[in-house]
Design a protein around this motif. Structure first.
Motif, PDB file in Angstrom:
ATOM      1  N   GLY A 284     112.351  27.101  31.062  1.00  0.00           N
ATOM      2  CA  GLY A 284     113.134  25.914  31.392  1.00  0.00           C
ATOM      3  C   GLY A 284     113.002  25.498  32.842  1.00  0.00           C
ATOM      4  N   LYS A 285     112.316  26.307  33.648  1.00  0.00           N
ATOM      5  CA  LYS A 285     112.114  26.003  35.054  1.00  0.00           C
ATOM      6  C   LYS A 285     110.781  25.276  35.240  1.00  0.00           C
ATOM      7  CE  LYS A 285     114.689  30.086  36.588  1.00  0.00           C
ATOM      8  NZ  LYS A 285     114.630  31.354  37.370  1.00  0.00           N
ATOM      9  N   PRO A 286     110.553  24.645  36.395  1.00  0.00           N
ATOM     10  CA  PRO A 286     109.251  24.017  36.651  1.00  0.00           C
ATOM     11  C   PRO A 286     108.122  25.032  36.580  1.00  0.00           C
ATOM     12  CG  PRO A 286     110.881  23.271  38.246  1.00  0.00           C
ATOM     13  CD  PRO A 286     111.520  24.392  37.486  1.00  0.00           C
ATOM     14  N   VAL A 287     106.959  24.568  36.191  1.00  0.00           N
ATOM     15  CA  VAL A 287     105.783  25.435  36.149  1.00  0.00           C
ATOM     16  C   VAL A 287     105.470  25.929  37.559  1.00  0.00           C
ATOM     17  CG1 VAL A 287     103.284  25.456  35.739  1.00  0.00           C
ATOM     18  CG2 VAL A 287     104.815  24.323  34.107  1.00  0.00           C
ATOM     19  N   GLN A 288     105.224  27.223  37.704  1.00  0.00           N
ATOM     20  CA  GLN A 288     104.915  27.776  39.017  1.00  0.00           C
ATOM     21  C   GLN A 288     103.657  27.130  39.587  1.00  0.00           C
ATOM     22  OE1 GLN A 288     104.495  32.021  39.042  1.00  0.00           O
ATOM     23  NE2 GLN A 288     104.249  32.155  41.258  1.00  0.00           N
ATOM     24  N   GLY A 289     103.759  26.612  40.796  1.00  0.00           N
ATOM     25  CA  GLY A 289     102.632  25.966  41.451  1.00  0.00           C
ATOM     26  C   GLY A 289     102.533  24.484  41.204  1.00  0.00           C
ATOM     27  N   SER A 290     103.367  23.929  40.292  1.00  0.00           N
ATOM     28  CA  SER A 290     103.296  22.508  39.982  1.00  0.00           C
ATOM     29  C   SER A 290     103.996  21.675  41.056  1.00  0.00           C
ATOM     30  CB  SER A 290     103.941  22.233  38.627  1.00  0.00           C
ATOM     31  OG  SER A 290     104.020  20.836  38.383  1.00  0.00           O
ATOM     32  N   ILE A 291     103.413  20.507  41.345  1.00  0.00           N
ATOM     33  CA  ILE A 291     104.020  19.590  42.317  1.00  0.00           C
ATOM     34  C   ILE A 291     104.466  18.291  41.664  1.00  0.00           C
ATOM     35  CG2 ILE A 291     102.683  20.551  44.234  1.00  0.00           C
ATOM     36  CD1 ILE A 291     100.860  18.085  44.043  1.00  0.00           C
ATOM     37  N   GLY A 292     104.301  18.167  40.348  1.00  0.00           N
ATOM     38  CA  GLY A 292     104.717  16.950  39.658  1.00  0.00           C
ATOM     39  C   GLY A 292     103.764  16.591  38.540  1.00  0.00           C
ATOM     40  N   ARG A 293     103.796  15.320  38.156  1.00  0.00           N
ATOM     41  CA  ARG A 293     103.013  14.852  37.010  1.00  0.00           C
ATOM     42  C   ARG A 293     101.667  14.269  37.399  1.00  0.00           C
ATOM     43  NH1 ARG A 293     107.123  11.947  32.707  1.00  0.00           N
ATOM     44  NH2 ARG A 293     108.411  13.792  32.268  1.00  0.00           N
ATOM     45  N   SER A 294     101.491  13.937  38.656  1.00  0.00           N
ATOM     46  CA  SER A 294     100.245  13.296  39.072  1.00  0.00           C
ATOM     47  C   SER A 294     100.071  13.464  40.574  1.00  0.00           C
ATOM     48  CB  SER A 294     100.277  11.797  38.715  1.00  0.00           C
ATOM     49  OG  SER A 294      99.059  11.174  39.031  1.00  0.00           O
ATOM     50  N   THR A 295      98.824  13.520  41.012  1.00  0.00           N
ATOM     51  CA  THR A 295      98.539  13.580  42.441  1.00  0.00           C
ATOM     52  C   THR A 295      97.118  13.106  42.687  1.00  0.00           C
ATOM     53  OG1 THR A 295      98.715  14.981  44.425  1.00  0.00           O
ATOM     54  CG2 THR A 295      97.641  15.943  42.497  1.00  0.00           C
ATOM     55  N   ALA A 296      96.854  12.691  43.902  1.00  0.00           N
ATOM     56  CA  ALA A 296      95.523  12.190  44.252  1.00  0.00           C
ATOM     57  C   ALA A 296      94.475  13.284  44.056  1.00  0.00           C
ATOM     58  CB  ALA A 296      95.513  11.707  45.700  1.00  0.00           C
ATOM     59  N   GLY A 297      93.318  12.898  43.525  1.00  0.00           N
ATOM     60  CA  GLY A 297      92.222  13.829  43.340  1.00  0.00           C
ATOM     61  C   GLY A 297      92.240  14.565  42.019  1.00  0.00           C
ATOM     62  N   MET A 298      93.286  14.376  41.222  1.00  0.00           N
ATOM     63  CA  MET A 298      93.384  15.005  39.905  1.00  0.00           C
ATOM     64  C   MET A 298      93.533  13.919  38.860  1.00  0.00           C
ATOM     65  SD  MET A 298      95.634  18.421  40.689  1.00  0.00           S
ATOM     66  CE  MET A 298      95.045  19.600  41.917  1.00  0.00           C
ATOM     67  N   ILE A 299      92.836  14.061  37.736  1.00  0.00           N
ATOM     68  CA  ILE A 299      92.723  13.000  36.744  1.00  0.00           C
ATOM     69  C   ILE A 299      93.872  13.075  35.745  1.00  0.00           C
ATOM     70  CG2 ILE A 299      91.243  12.003  34.951  1.00  0.00           C
ATOM     71  CD1 ILE A 299      88.864  13.313  36.454  1.00  0.00           C
ATOM     72  N   ASP A 300      94.558  11.949  35.564  1.00  0.00           N
ATOM     73  CA  ASP A 300      95.642  11.883  34.593  1.00  0.00           C
ATOM     74  C   ASP A 300      95.084  11.920  33.170  1.00  0.00           C
ATOM     75  OD1 ASP A 300      97.531  11.624  36.610  1.00  0.00           O
ATOM     76  OD2 ASP A 300      97.491   9.425  36.559  1.00  0.00           O
ATOM     77  N   PRO A 301      95.854  12.454  32.230  1.00  0.00           N
ATOM     78  CA  PRO A 301      95.381  12.479  30.840  1.00  0.00           C
ATOM     79  C   PRO A 301      95.244  11.077  30.270  1.00  0.00           C
ATOM     80  CG  PRO A 301      97.672  13.197  30.980  1.00  0.00           C
ATOM     81  CD  PRO A 301      97.173  13.092  32.385  1.00  0.00           C
ATOM     82  N   ALA A 302      94.356  10.948  29.271  1.00  0.00           N
ATOM     83  CA  ALA A 302      94.212   9.673  28.573  1.00  0.00           C
ATOM     84  C   ALA A 302      95.424   9.396  27.699  1.00  0.00           C
ATOM     85  CB  ALA A 302      92.935   9.693  27.727  1.00  0.00           C
ATOM     86  N   TYR A 303      96.090  10.450  27.259  1.00  0.00           N
ATOM     87  CA  TYR A 303      97.297  10.316  26.439  1.00  0.00           C
ATOM     88  C   TYR A 303      98.077  11.607  26.590  1.00  0.00           C
ATOM     89  CZ  TYR A 303     100.177   8.960  22.375  1.00  0.00           C
ATOM     90  OH  TYR A 303     101.213   8.594  21.536  1.00  0.00           O
TER      91      TYR A 303
END
Length: 393
Positions: A284-303
């Motif tokens: 129920g806690k945030p994923v360790q090492g995660s900074i959110g749902r999106s960030t520069a340099g990383m590709i967002d999912p198509a869906y």
């Protein structure tokens, strides 16, 4: 109804510690004699479901043979042949040791693009370490001769091996140039390794069928990076298929608690895990090492699914039996206990429908058969092969 001629290969393999091949189950799989289809409604007309085979122990992958027939794997480490007359063969011999525990075992199956000439069968499986306490994704191939695979060789091995039986992937897909794509997982115990290019966990890899590395892979010749890597930052990819028009590879990926994804992996792309995700940890806690749902340099999912259906095998529909489904993408859902149908406009998902919900069965894989019907595997101790066709077909 018309019965599809099936050829299933079931390979006996090793146990968790790489020991002797597994023995035949007490109640081997059987074809259903005189199967009766059941009709179900959908948004675009009724469809019929026919149970063809039952008694499969956690079936995982299937591949149709040219001229009729299909290969089916079972996760505990067997590959079985079902002949056109419905005869079920004993387990086929010849596989290397397989780590069988939890999600790990014998996974996907694919035929060589030139199978009619070379008879190579490719299998994705969890390969144990020397002492057998950990595993990683591996690919072996062998030539099918009667009830045995001969000349078996391992052509790919994930290193390091970190899995204790979770997040090993894995799907096998050949592209139009003959490259073999292997989807994998992060082995869960070290999610951060999915971002490390000197490790193969959490990566989509691209190799030649004999295991050699294509010279145009994005990290070939780069210091501190593995040449097999095509893309990285993946959590656990259990579905893959080539788009029928663009010919690009699409993959499906398990998120943690929420955040299942569809991606269209491109060379050198970073797909974020575990730095970015739409899911949270099972605690129920945030994923360790995660900074959110999106960030520069990383590709967002198509869906993305905010609530995980636990997506697995996938296939684009191009057959003639369901003209209303032409071009749609189908995915198995494990936790969602359904077959997901996605309508597309270009690379965008514009509509979603859940099929087979009334059956409440875990769908592990889906493929289009040579007859234009859809075939799905039900993942259960008493697993099934189902055929989906128009009513009366």
């Amino acid at each position: 109804m018309r019965r599809l001629a099936l050829v299933l290969l079931l390979v006996a393999s090793g146990c968790r510690n790489g020991g002797a091949p597994s023995t035949e189950v007490a109640q081997p799989p059987q074809t259903v004699r005189n199967p009766v289809p059941t009709a179900y409604p959908s948004e675009k007309g009724d469809y019929a479901v026919t149970e063809l085979v039952h008694g499969l122990e956690h079936p995982w992958g299937l591949a149709f043979l040219p001229g009729g027939g299909v290969l089916i794997t079972e996760r505990p480490g067997r590959l079985r042949r079902i002949d056109p007359d419905g005869t079920v063969s004993p387990p086929i011999s010849g596989l290397p040791d397989i780590f069988v525990d939890g999600q790990a075992g014998l996974l996907d199956v694919a035929l060589s693009p030139d199978f009619g000439r070379d008879h190579w069968v490719y299998l994705a499986f969890a390969e144990p370490t020397f002492r057998g306490n950990k595993a990683g994704t591996a690919v072996a191939r062998g030539k099918l001769e009667g009830n045995a695979l001969k000349h078996v060789e391992v052509v790919y091995q994930q290193e390091p091996k970190l899995s204790h039986g979770t997040h090993v992937g894995a799907r096998l897909v050949f592209d139009d140039e003959g490259h073999l794509f292997v989807t994998q997982g992060d082995n869960r115990v070290a999610a951060a390794a999915a971002q490390e290019l000197d490790k193969l966990t959490g990566k989509l890899v691209r190799i030649w069928p004999d295991g050699k590395i294509p010279k145009d892979n994005p990290y070939v010749g780069k210091s501190g990076a593995r040449g097999e890597i095509w893309s990285y930052g993946h959590r656990n990819m259990q579905g893959a298929a080539i788009h029928p028009r663009t010919r690009a590879l699409w993959t499906s990926e398990h998120g943690p608690q929420g955040g299942d994804e569809i991606n269209i992996p491109r060379a050198g792309g970073n797909y974020g895990w575990p730095v970015v995700t739409h899911g949270i940890d099972y605690s129920g806690k945030p994923v360790q090492g995660s900074i959110g749902r999106s960030t520069a340099g990383m590709i967002d999912p198509a869906y993305v699914w905010e609530k995980s259906p636990a997506v697995s095998g996938m296939a684009f529909y191009t057959g003639g039996l369901f003209p209303q489904w032409q071009g749609d993408l189908f995915l198995g859902a494990l936790a969602g206990k359904s077959l997901i149908r996605l309508e597309l406009e270009g690379n965008q998902v514009v509509h979603e429908e859940r099929l087979l919900t009334a059956r409440e069965e875990r769908i592990r894989d889906v493929r289009q058969g040579p007859d234009g019907a859809l075939y799905v595997l039900v993942d259960a101790p008493d697993g099934k092969l189902l055929r989906i066709s128009p009513v009366g077909r």
